[in-house]
Enzyme design. Structure first.
Site, PDB file in Angstrom:
ATOM      1  N   GLU A   1      41.223  41.919  25.774  1.00 34.21           N
ATOM      2  CA  GLU A   1      40.966  43.030  24.867  1.00 34.21           C
ATOM      3  C   GLU A   1      41.264  42.520  23.455  1.00 34.21           C
ATOM      4  O   GLU A   1      42.314  41.913  23.223  1.00 34.21           O
ATOM      5  CB  GLU A   1      41.887  44.217  25.197  1.00 34.21           C
ATOM      6  CG  GLU A   1      41.619  45.365  24.240  1.00 34.21           C
ATOM      7  CD  GLU A   1      42.425  46.621  24.537  1.00 34.21           C
ATOM      8  OE1 GLU A   1      43.232  46.631  25.476  1.00 34.21           O
ATOM      9  OE2 GLU A   1      42.230  47.597  23.784  1.00 34.21           O
TER      10      GLU A   1
ATOM     11  N   ARG B   1      51.624  37.056  36.879  1.00 32.38           N
ATOM     12  CA  ARG B   1      51.686  36.812  35.432  1.00 32.38           C
ATOM     13  C   ARG B   1      52.661  35.702  35.139  1.00 32.38           C
ATOM     14  O   ARG B   1      53.721  35.627  35.766  1.00 32.38           O
ATOM     15  CB  ARG B   1      52.277  38.037  34.717  1.00 32.38           C
ATOM     16  CG  ARG B   1      51.462  39.220  34.586  1.00 32.38           C
ATOM     17  CD  ARG B   1      52.267  40.295  33.857  1.00 32.38           C
ATOM     18  NE  ARG B   1      52.124  40.182  32.418  1.00 32.38           N
ATOM     19  CZ  ARG B   1      51.063  40.668  31.771  1.00 32.38           C
ATOM     20  NH1 ARG B   1      50.104  41.281  32.429  1.00 32.38           N
ATOM     21  NH2 ARG B   1      50.979  40.543  30.475  1.00 32.38           N
TER      22      ARG B   1
ATOM     23  N   LYS C   1      51.665  41.468  24.605  1.00 29.83           N
ATOM     24  CA  LYS C   1      50.991  41.601  23.317  1.00 29.83           C
ATOM     25  C   LYS C   1      51.632  42.691  22.475  1.00 29.83           C
ATOM     26  O   LYS C   1      51.755  42.562  21.270  1.00 29.83           O
ATOM     27  CB  LYS C   1      49.534  41.999  23.548  1.00 29.83           C
ATOM     28  CG  LYS C   1      48.574  40.860  23.567  1.00 29.83           C
ATOM     29  CD  LYS C   1      47.170  41.405  23.387  1.00 29.83           C
ATOM     30  CE  LYS C   1      46.372  41.227  24.645  1.00 29.83           C
ATOM     31  NZ  LYS C   1      45.048  41.806  24.605  1.00 29.83           N
TER      32      LYS C   1
HETATM   33  P1  ATP Z   1      47.017  44.586  27.413  1.00 26.56           P
HETATM   34  O1  ATP Z   1      45.853  44.747  28.367  1.00 26.56           O
HETATM   35  O2  ATP Z   1      48.197  45.383  27.771  1.00 26.56           O
HETATM   36  O3  ATP Z   1      46.639  44.667  25.974  1.00 26.56           O
HETATM   37  P2  ATP Z   1      47.109  41.901  28.452  1.00 26.56           P
HETATM   38  O4  ATP Z   1      48.170  40.884  28.223  1.00 26.56           O
HETATM   39  O5  ATP Z   1      46.735  42.287  29.831  1.00 26.56           O
HETATM   40  O6  ATP Z   1      47.544  43.111  27.582  1.00 26.56           O
HETATM   41  P3  ATP Z   1      44.345  41.262  28.055  1.00 26.56           P
HETATM   42  O7  ATP Z   1      43.652  40.977  26.783  1.00 26.56           O
HETATM   43  O8  ATP Z   1      43.894  42.416  28.854  1.00 26.56           O
HETATM   44  O9  ATP Z   1      45.859  41.402  27.679  1.00 26.56           O
HETATM   45  O10 ATP Z   1      44.371  39.954  28.946  1.00 26.56           O
HETATM   46  C1  ATP Z   1      43.240  39.175  29.240  1.00 26.56           C
HETATM   47  C2  ATP Z   1      43.452  38.449  30.532  1.00 26.56           C
HETATM   48  O11 ATP Z   1      44.618  37.633  30.477  1.00 26.56           O
HETATM   49  C3  ATP Z   1      43.638  39.411  31.684  1.00 26.56           C
HETATM   50  O12 ATP Z   1      42.814  39.001  32.755  1.00 26.56           O
HETATM   51  C4  ATP Z   1      45.080  39.290  32.034  1.00 26.56           C
HETATM   52  O13 ATP Z   1      45.296  39.501  33.400  1.00 26.56           O
HETATM   53  C5  ATP Z   1      45.427  37.863  31.611  1.00 26.56           C
HETATM   54  N1  ATP Z   1      46.835  37.761  31.257  1.00 26.56           N
HETATM   55  C6  ATP Z   1      47.483  38.496  30.328  1.00 26.56           C
HETATM   56  N2  ATP Z   1      48.789  38.191  30.300  1.00 26.56           N
HETATM   57  C7  ATP Z   1      48.990  37.228  31.231  1.00 26.56           C
HETATM   58  C8  ATP Z   1      50.133  36.503  31.682  1.00 26.56           C
HETATM   59  N3  ATP Z   1      51.341  36.700  31.158  1.00 26.56           N
HETATM   60  N4  ATP Z   1      49.963  35.586  32.660  1.00 26.56           N
HETATM   61  C9  ATP Z   1      48.741  35.372  33.165  1.00 26.56           C
HETATM   62  N5  ATP Z   1      47.639  36.016  32.795  1.00 26.56           N
HETATM   63  C10 ATP Z   1      47.738  36.947  31.836  1.00 26.56           C
END
Ligand code: ATP
Ligand code: MG
Length: 589
Positions: free
Chosen positions: A36, A262, A272
């Site tokens: 996102e 994660r 984030k």
């Molecule tokens: P949010 O959706 O709460 O803004 P997010 O960290 O999930 O935060 P995204 O932009 O949705 O951010 O993440 C993009 C991809 O990165 C998603 O597929 C997510 O699962 C993966 N991702 C995010 N954080 C991690 C992490 N700590 N370890 C592994 N993969 C991650």
């Protein structure tokens, strides 16, 4: 010159892919990375990027970059641009054009109409508070909304009018009609669309209704022909919804979702939302502050894409908890830099040395790297006045001391053997200068009749250039500053937080973390000593180094010229990327 790529480590996802290819279920694989654009990418995203793009590379498939841009208030072009830059910097290229969930807004709308016509979606007028009430709890079933049995015609009409802007923000939502008694809260008639008059970075003011993440994601995957949709474990309980949506729509492709754990890194955070808080509250200098676990921050600090990819390879992919020690990341970076970074000398805490028998002394050429002759050589100037590192001298040395002491000898790196004859002190008794003599017969050869064990680095005072040196340390003082969040998540035991329900303000939350942990908690553990700026000295050969040039400063660590503040030929600014030895696993800062 870069490290040879290591063989891939097998994992459960690779096993699934290999089986799917072997059985002919798929003739090729398509993955995607779906960020996102609401912040900069961090080390956790790097794991996901290496996984998705890496699988596509290894199995000769494709990987899409798709922005999940369904939450207009929080998204920006700046974030979207930075994400593309960061993916490329990490060494990956997506298939074709960048994709946007918003490219599918019209199709998503038509699919919603299809669900309404099938009696599988309805417009609900409950207020957000009522909706929360009706939703039930983990222990208690929810109850049906009084609007649940609206006719298809009425739903079609209301949904069209939602789209046309006839209702206020938050006044109505479109919900899937699944099961208010489901043990999985995600299936209790999740919201599919909400009304939100927000300017969107791509579609502007064209839409005032926006689809929810879970509804959008599975359809976007299907439209792009994704074969394996990989996400983190908090989405496990959303998988039934992912499948429900696709099972009930006439889309030929039904991607399979697989979850992995994660990445969490000790002494930092991978959220984030919390990183944004650090930026907004100016607790760091920005998203690219070298202390940040963002890709930007790591880049500015001097981490290499190769090192980060090697880290991702080492930590692997599984479904069990993935809390990794910083030493693993730093180890991968250090090993990469060891192979590629030219070595020069720098002094962080100078002590002046006067060579009393300087007459006739010569400078020498030295390799930039002991094992990489192609990195070339430079002249290492010598002079009557030198700088050495203050802690390389001890008046009363401990046992085993191999550095300089009164009457003792050491080798000056790439230069002569030197003996300390006198320590000059100031009024307080502090040593401010050493008077030393060199053995003129030791340039490039061992001294006659004795062994000199120690080697220290030095600079010729007349040639050395001043430099700002930024020494970075861990951002937090405790290993798990984000632990509250994780515990809050874990207590949901098999049930992810209900992401699909609107907030009281009519917006819909898609945060993957509970809001119960007050965010000041983690800020209280910021390390006040995470940055020390010192005035040091460097070899003149680095004078014209471009920003983002990496060096080993012998005996001090790996350093990188700052991307923003360093000026070739002008103000020199170096960031310490990583020390030469691991100080993390020994538990000292
Ligand atoms: P949010 O959706 O709460 O803004 P997010 O960290 O999930 O935060 P995204 O932009 O949705 O951010 O993440 C993009 C991809 O990165 C998603 O597929 C997510 O699962 C993966 N991702 C995010 N954080 C991690 C992490 N700590 N370890 C592994 N993969 C991650
Ligand atoms: Mg997310």
């Amino acid at each position: 010159m870069s490290s040879t790529p290591q063989p891939a480590v097998s994992n459960f996802i690779r096993t699934i892919i290999e089986a799917d290819l072997a059985s002919g279920k798929h003739s090729g694989i398509v993955t995607r990375f779906p960020p996102e654009p609401n912040g900069y990418l961090h080390i956790g995203h790097a794991k996901s990027i290496c996984l998705n793009f890496g699988l596509a590379q290894d199995y000769h498939g494709k990987c899409n970059l798709r922005f999940d841009d369904t939450n207009p208030e929080k998204e920006s072009e700046e974030y979207a641009q930075s994400i593309q830059d960061d993916v490329r910097w990490l060494g990956f290229q997506w298939d074709g054009e960048v994709r946007w969930a918003s490219d599918y807004f019209e199709q998503l709308y038509q699919f919603a109409v299809e669900l309404i016509k099938k009696g599988l979606a309805y417009v609900d007028d409950l207020t957000p508070e009522q909706m929360r009430e009706y939703r039930g709890t983990l222990k208690q079933a929810g109850k049906n909304s009084p609007y649940r049995e609206r006719s298809v015609e009425e739903n079609l009409d209301l949904f069209r009018r939602m789209k046309n802007g006839e209702f206020a923000d938050g006044a109505r939502v479109l919900r899937a009609k699944i099961d208010m008694a489901s043990p999985n809260i995600n299936l209790r008639d999740p919201v599919l669309y909400r009304i939100r008059r927000a300017h969107h970075i791509r579609t502007g003011d064209q839409w005032c209704i926006y689809p929810m993440y879970d509804y959008t994601h599975c359809i976007s995957d299907a439209l792009e022909g994704i074969t394996h949709s990989l996400c983190t474990l908090e989405f496990e309980d959303h998988r039934p919804l992912y499948d429900w949506v696709l099972d009930n729509l006439a889309i030929p492709c039904h991607p399979r979702q697989y979850e992995f754990s994660r990445l969490e890194l000790h002494y930092t955070i991978t959220s984030k939302r919390k990183l944004l808080q650090l930026v907004n509250e100016k607790r760091v200098s920005g998203w690219d502050d070298p202390r940040m676990p963002t890709i930007r921050g790591m880049r500015r600090r001097g981490y290499t894409p190769e090192g980060i990819r090697e880290f991702a390879r080492r930590i692997g992919v599984s479904r069990s908890e993935n809390i990794v020690d910083m030493a693993v990341l730093e180890g991968a970076i250090r090993e990469d830099l060891e192979l590629r970074a030219p070595r020069v000398m720098a002094i962080i805490n100078p002590l002046r040395v006067t060579i009393t028998n300087f007459e006739g002394a010569q400078a020498r050429e030295a390799d930039f790297h002991p094992n990489q002759p192609e990195l070339g050589k430079r002249f290492v100037p010598f002079g009557k006045e030198l700088y050495i590192e203050a802690d390389d001298f001890a008046e009363t040395p401990p046992a085993d001391w191999k550095r300089l002491t009164l009457g003792g000898e050491v080798r000056l790196r790439h230069s002569y053997v030197v003996r300390c004859d006198e320590a000059v002190k100031d009024a307080t008794g502090k040593v401010v200068e050493l008077r030393c003599s060199i053995d003129h017969d030791t340039l490039g050869k061992n001294p006659e009749g004795r062994k000199v064990k120690g080697v220290i680095h030095f600079l010729s005072r007349a040639h050395a250039l001043p430099a700002e040196i930024r020494l970075y340390d861990r951002l937090f003082t405790i290993p798990e500053p984000g632990a509250m969040t994780r515990r809050a998540q874990a207590s949901g035991a098999g049930m992810a937080p209900p992401r699909l329900f609107p907030q009281a303000d009519g917006s819909a939350s898609i945060v993957s973390e509970t809001d119960s942990d007050k965010d000041t908690d983690f800020c209280a553990h910021l390390n006040p000593a995470s940055l020390a700026v010192v005035q040091g000295w460097v070899e003149s050969c680095v004078k014209d180094a471009a920003p983002e040039t990496r060096y080993q400063f012998e005996r001090l660590g790996y350093f990188c010229t700052d991307r923003c503040d360093h000026q070739p030929g002008g103000k020199l600014v170096f960031n310490r990327t990583v020390t030469l030895k691991d100080s993390w696993s020994r538990g000292q800062p």
